[in-house]
Design a protein around this motif. Structure first.
Motif, mmCIF file in Angstrom:
data_model
loop_
_atom_site.group_PDB
_atom_site.id
_atom_site.type_symbol
_atom_site.label_atom_id
_atom_site.label_comp_id
_atom_site.label_asym_id
_atom_site.label_seq_id
_atom_site.Cartn_x
_atom_site.Cartn_y
_atom_site.Cartn_z
ATOM 1 N N GLU A 91 -1.022 7.946 -7.003
ATOM 2 C CA GLU A 91 -0.618 8.884 -5.970
ATOM 3 C C GLU A 91 -1.534 8.764 -4.768
ATOM 4 O O GLU A 91 -2.746 8.618 -4.920
ATOM 5 C CB GLU A 91 -0.686 10.315 -6.516
ATOM 6 N N ASP A 113 2.718 14.886 3.056
ATOM 7 C CA ASP A 113 3.161 15.482 1.787
ATOM 8 C C ASP A 113 4.447 14.848 1.282
ATOM 9 O O ASP A 113 4.644 14.682 0.092
ATOM 10 C CB ASP A 113 3.399 16.986 1.952
ATOM 11 N N ASP A 114 5.320 14.488 2.216
ATOM 12 C CA ASP A 114 6.637 13.995 1.825
ATOM 13 C C ASP A 114 6.964 12.610 2.394
ATOM 14 O O ASP A 114 8.116 12.265 2.589
ATOM 15 C CB ASP A 114 7.714 14.991 2.253
ATOM 16 N N GLY A 115 5.947 11.820 2.689
ATOM 17 C CA GLY A 115 6.191 10.482 3.204
ATOM 18 C C GLY A 115 5.005 9.948 3.983
ATOM 19 O O GLY A 115 3.850 10.201 3.616
ATOM 20 N N SER A 122 8.112 9.775 11.269
ATOM 21 C CA SER A 122 7.965 9.952 9.819
ATOM 22 C C SER A 122 8.880 8.993 9.070
ATOM 23 O O SER A 122 10.008 8.734 9.502
ATOM 24 C CB SER A 122 8.307 11.383 9.416
ATOM 25 N N ARG A 124 10.155 7.968 4.934
ATOM 26 C CA ARG A 124 10.243 8.470 3.563
ATOM 27 C C ARG A 124 9.405 7.650 2.589
ATOM 28 O O ARG A 124 8.902 8.148 1.599
ATOM 29 C CB ARG A 124 11.715 8.411 3.152
ATOM 30 N N SER A 125 9.263 6.352 2.867
ATOM 31 C CA SER A 125 8.539 5.475 1.948
ATOM 32 C C SER A 125 7.762 4.416 2.725
ATOM 33 O O SER A 125 8.058 4.139 3.884
ATOM 34 C CB SER A 125 9.517 4.789 0.990
ATOM 35 N N SER A 142 11.440 3.689 -4.063
ATOM 36 C CA SER A 142 11.473 5.126 -4.347
ATOM 37 C C SER A 142 12.884 5.624 -4.577
ATOM 38 O O SER A 142 13.068 6.689 -5.131
ATOM 39 C CB SER A 142 10.825 5.914 -3.200
#
Length: 145
Positions: A91, A113-115, A122, A124-125, A142
């Motif tokens: 992580e 926090d989310d990407g 931003s 996502r991965s 992901s």
């Protein structure tokens, strides 16, 4: 070879000598390194590997406490449900900065926090972000489950 091995050079030299030891000598090394007798007879190859691992652990240090904790959790899961849920990669904590160089340019990515964030956008991965940077389509792991 009874003395404790405290540095990488001595460890390397001891490891090079291991394959020449007989089964009795390997068992002796086991007793010295693990400070106990083997409960059952093991094949020489397995015993050699266990002794080599322990020598390196003594000389170079063992697993970090976080990894030891993860292994204990996996063992508890396995004992309880016969199914282990292992994360495919470590992580990344939000706020961590990932700095990499590619084709002579340095890229600074912020873990969210989310990407991930790069140049105010931003993603996502990391795969999606890498695709943007390189201009190639990277497989987004992901979303493959």
């Amino acid at each position: 070879m009874r003395r404790a091995i405290h540095d990488a050079t001595a460890c390397r030299e001891a490891l090079l000598r291991l394959p020449q030891l007989g089964l009795g000598e390997l068992r002796q090394q086991w007793r010295v390194l693990y400070k106990r007798r083997r409960r059952r007879t093991s094949a020489a190859e397995l015993l050699l590997r266990a002794v080599a691992y322990r020598m390196q652990e003594v000389a170079l240090g063992g697993l970090r406490p976080e990894r030891q904790r993860q292994l204990r959790q996996f063992a508890q899961q396995l004992n309880g449900s016969q199914e282990v849920r292992i994360r495919p990669r470590p992580e990344l904590k939000p706020g961590t900065r990932l700095v990499r160089e590619w084709q002579g340019r340095t890229y600074d990515v912020l873990v969210l926090d989310d990407g991930f964030s790069w140049q105010g956008t931003s993603y996502r991965s990391l795969s999606a972000l890498a695709g943007k940077i390189t201009g190639t389509a990277c497989r987004d792991r992901s979303s493959s489950d």
